[in-house]
Motif scaffolding. Structure first.
Motif, PDB file in Angstrom:
ATOM      1  N   ALA A  29     -94.624 -24.201 -16.188  1.00  0.00           N
ATOM      2  CA  ALA A  29     -95.959 -24.016 -16.778  1.00  0.00           C
ATOM      3  C   ALA A  29     -96.697 -22.893 -16.063  1.00  0.00           C
ATOM      4  O   ALA A  29     -96.696 -22.824 -14.831  1.00  0.00           O
ATOM      5  CB  ALA A  29     -96.757 -25.302 -16.627  1.00  0.00           C
ATOM      6  N   ARG A  33    -100.914 -15.199 -19.621  1.00  0.00           N
ATOM      7  CA  ARG A  33    -100.271 -14.810 -20.878  1.00  0.00           C
ATOM      8  C   ARG A  33     -98.811 -14.390 -20.685  1.00  0.00           C
ATOM      9  O   ARG A  33     -98.445 -13.901 -19.612  1.00  0.00           O
ATOM     10  CB  ARG A  33    -100.990 -13.581 -21.458  1.00  0.00           C
ATOM     11  CG  ARG A  33    -102.408 -13.820 -21.880  1.00  0.00           C
ATOM     12  CD  ARG A  33    -102.924 -12.568 -22.599  1.00  0.00           C
ATOM     13  NE  ARG A  33    -104.295 -12.735 -22.980  1.00  0.00           N
ATOM     14  CZ  ARG A  33    -105.323 -12.199 -22.323  1.00  0.00           C
ATOM     15  NH1 ARG A  33    -105.115 -11.437 -21.258  1.00  0.00           N
ATOM     16  NH2 ARG A  33    -106.552 -12.419 -22.720  1.00  0.00           N
ATOM     17  N   HIS A  62     -93.479 -21.733 -20.176  1.00  0.00           N
ATOM     18  CA  HIS A  62     -94.573 -22.091 -21.095  1.00  0.00           C
ATOM     19  C   HIS A  62     -95.844 -21.383 -20.632  1.00  0.00           C
ATOM     20  O   HIS A  62     -96.530 -21.870 -19.727  1.00  0.00           O
ATOM     21  CB  HIS A  62     -94.795 -23.610 -21.092  1.00  0.00           C
ATOM     22  CG  HIS A  62     -93.626 -24.386 -21.611  1.00  0.00           C
ATOM     23  ND1 HIS A  62     -93.594 -24.954 -22.854  1.00  0.00           N
ATOM     24  CD2 HIS A  62     -92.422 -24.653 -21.045  1.00  0.00           C
ATOM     25  CE1 HIS A  62     -92.427 -25.546 -23.047  1.00  0.00           C
ATOM     26  NE2 HIS A  62     -91.703 -25.378 -21.961  1.00  0.00           N
ATOM     27  N   ASN A  64     -99.727 -19.247 -20.849  1.00  0.00           N
ATOM     28  CA  ASN A  64    -101.023 -19.385 -21.522  1.00  0.00           C
ATOM     29  C   ASN A  64    -101.633 -20.783 -21.510  1.00  0.00           C
ATOM     30  O   ASN A  64    -102.253 -21.183 -22.505  1.00  0.00           O
ATOM     31  CB  ASN A  64    -100.821 -18.938 -22.987  1.00  0.00           C
ATOM     32  CG  ASN A  64    -101.947 -18.047 -23.425  1.00  0.00           C
ATOM     33  OD1 ASN A  64    -102.866 -17.791 -22.659  1.00  0.00           O
ATOM     34  ND2 ASN A  64    -101.909 -17.593 -24.657  1.00  0.00           N
ATOM     35  N   ASN A  65    -101.442 -21.546 -20.464  1.00  0.00           N
ATOM     36  CA  ASN A  65    -102.034 -22.889 -20.334  1.00  0.00           C
ATOM     37  C   ASN A  65    -101.514 -23.879 -21.387  1.00  0.00           C
ATOM     38  O   ASN A  65    -102.169 -24.890 -21.653  1.00  0.00           O
ATOM     39  CB  ASN A  65    -103.574 -22.822 -20.455  1.00  0.00           C
ATOM     40  CG  ASN A  65    -104.210 -21.918 -19.413  1.00  0.00           C
ATOM     41  OD1 ASN A  65    -104.089 -22.156 -18.221  1.00  0.00           O
ATOM     42  ND2 ASN A  65    -104.882 -20.870 -19.861  1.00  0.00           N
ATOM     43  N   THR A  66    -100.382 -23.591 -22.027  1.00  0.00           N
ATOM     44  CA  THR A  66     -99.949 -24.452 -23.132  1.00  0.00           C
ATOM     45  C   THR A  66     -99.364 -25.779 -22.653  1.00  0.00           C
ATOM     46  O   THR A  66     -99.508 -26.789 -23.328  1.00  0.00           O
ATOM     47  CB  THR A  66     -98.912 -23.739 -24.037  1.00  0.00           C
ATOM     48  OG1 THR A  66     -97.930 -23.126 -23.201  1.00  0.00           O
ATOM     49  CG2 THR A  66     -99.551 -22.700 -24.934  1.00  0.00           C
ATOM     50  N   LEU A  67     -98.748 -25.779 -21.489  1.00  0.00           N
ATOM     51  CA  LEU A  67     -98.168 -27.032 -21.001  1.00  0.00           C
ATOM     52  C   LEU A  67     -99.153 -27.774 -20.096  1.00  0.00           C
ATOM     53  O   LEU A  67     -99.247 -28.994 -20.115  1.00  0.00           O
ATOM     54  CB  LEU A  67     -96.860 -26.721 -20.248  1.00  0.00           C
ATOM     55  CG  LEU A  67     -95.940 -27.886 -19.978  1.00  0.00           C
ATOM     56  CD1 LEU A  67     -95.511 -28.547 -21.281  1.00  0.00           C
ATOM     57  CD2 LEU A  67     -94.697 -27.414 -19.222  1.00  0.00           C
ATOM     58  N   LYS A  69    -103.186 -26.873 -17.932  1.00  0.00           N
ATOM     59  CA  LYS A  69    -104.208 -25.866 -17.614  1.00  0.00           C
ATOM     60  C   LYS A  69    -103.969 -25.312 -16.213  1.00  0.00           C
ATOM     61  O   LYS A  69    -103.544 -26.054 -15.326  1.00  0.00           O
ATOM     62  CB  LYS A  69    -105.591 -26.505 -17.673  1.00  0.00           C
ATOM     63  CG  LYS A  69    -106.112 -26.606 -19.081  1.00  0.00           C
ATOM     64  CD  LYS A  69    -107.641 -26.630 -19.174  1.00  0.00           C
ATOM     65  CE  LYS A  69    -108.387 -27.213 -18.008  1.00  0.00           C
ATOM     66  NZ  LYS A  69    -109.450 -28.132 -18.355  1.00  0.00           N
TER      67      LYS A  69
END
Ligand code: PCA
Length: 324
Positions: A29, A33, A62, A64-67, A69
């Protein structure tokens, strides 16, 4: 001979079957970007491991903070929600005060200094990580931190009441010391926050200015070289230890290479990003000498607060740092 050949072939195919079965995938994670040079470097690291282990270990990035923050990534990895992660080291300062050595203003003013600091800081960080079930892989700095502003900055009064973007506890404390109003904005939201008039200025790298296309609202960039914060890449210790010793060695070799490559990329981007700001109409200036003095005094005050909060470990780093 034929029999030998057949048994050799069987051994190869059996070996292959066990390789397939032993395949491991780590989720990594990050809060930055996919295009960020840090993330690109992680992707290269992941490809090298894939190759070196013939696909036995795969790292899925993963961005951009997708998995998780940015501020929650170290915990997510500690808890095993992701096997690996990247965060800015200073995001861990509440839990590991030593991590704050990275953003003490005006201690480090070149990549060479930053490297010296990292060598001194690394053993302590590794120890604290290990106590939390994390294995440190590598760290790479952002380019030096400068001041971006919509209005010219001539004196301390120019900060009073302005909305200053912050990204960690150092930038928050500095905003307070300058009499500005701290506004917490994630790196990926800087462009939006500027467009919405939620921020007037920020201390961050020229590169972050470029990645967020800050020209327009931002008109000035002052190269104050305030600090060189590092991103750190780590893995859950149990996940790491469950690898075969040979695979662990391959991971650490790829991590060392990623660290070298990342430092070189950061340094190259430091110069080109400032130039890109200039080409997009941002004025690159120096702050007046008296303001620089005042800001440096604040930096000293900040250092004293930090040394007090960290205790002996701070001396273990800074005594040799200043003597060497
Ligand atoms: N960019 C990141 C951290 C430091 C930097 O140069 C940010 O602004 O959030």
């Amino acid at each position: 001979m034929k029999k030998l050949l057949i048994s050799a072939l069987c051994a190869v195919s059996l070996g292959h079957a066990s390789t397939v079965m032993a395949q491991t995938t780590w989720k990594l994670a990050t809060g930055y970007r996919a295009e960020s040079f840090h993330t690109q470097n992680i992707m290269q690291f992941s490809r090298e491991i894939d190759q070196a282990t013939a696909g036995q270990l795969r790292i899925q990035v993963h961005p951009n903070n997708t998995l998780a923050k940015l501020s929650e990534i170290s915990q997510a990895v500690q808890q095993g929600k992701a096997e690996a992660g990247e965060t800015i080291m200073t995001s861990m300062v509440k839990d590991i005060p030593l991590a704050g050595a990275d953003s003490i203003p005006f201690v480090v003013s070149s990549y060479k200094d930053a490297e010296r600091l990292w060598k001194l800081q690394r053993p302590g960080i590794e120890k604290h990580f290990a106590q939390r079930g994390l294995k440190l892989l590598y760290a790479v700095p952002w380019p030096p931190q400068g001041l971006h502003s919509g209005k010219p900055v001539r004196g301390l009064a120019d900060f009073k009441g302005t909305q200053m973007r912050t990204y960690n506890s150092t930038t928050l404390r500095i905003a307070e010391m300058l009499g500005a109003k701290p506004v917490d904005v994630a790196m990926v939201d800087v462009g939006k926050a500027l467009a919405e008039g939620r921020m007037d200025n920020m201390i961050t790298s020229a590169l972050t200015g470029v990645e967020n296309k800050v020209w327009g609202p931002i008109k000035y960039y002052y190269e104050i070289n305030a600090w060189f914060p590092k991103n750190v890449v780590f893995v859950n210790s149990k996940a790491f230890e469950s690898l075969k010793p040979a695979t662990r060695n391959l991971v650490m070799k790829a991590a060392a290479d990623a660290e070298t490559r990342g430092w070189q990329a950061s340094q190259a981007l430091a110069g080109s990003a400032t130039e890109e700001l200039r080409q997009n109409g941002i004025k690159i200036e120096r702050i007046p000498a008296d303001l620089e003095q005042e800001i440096k005094r604040m930096g000293e005050k900040f250092s004293r607060e930090w040394v007090r909060s960290v205790g002996n470990e701070a001396n273990d780093i800074f005594v040799p740092y200043y003597i060497q």
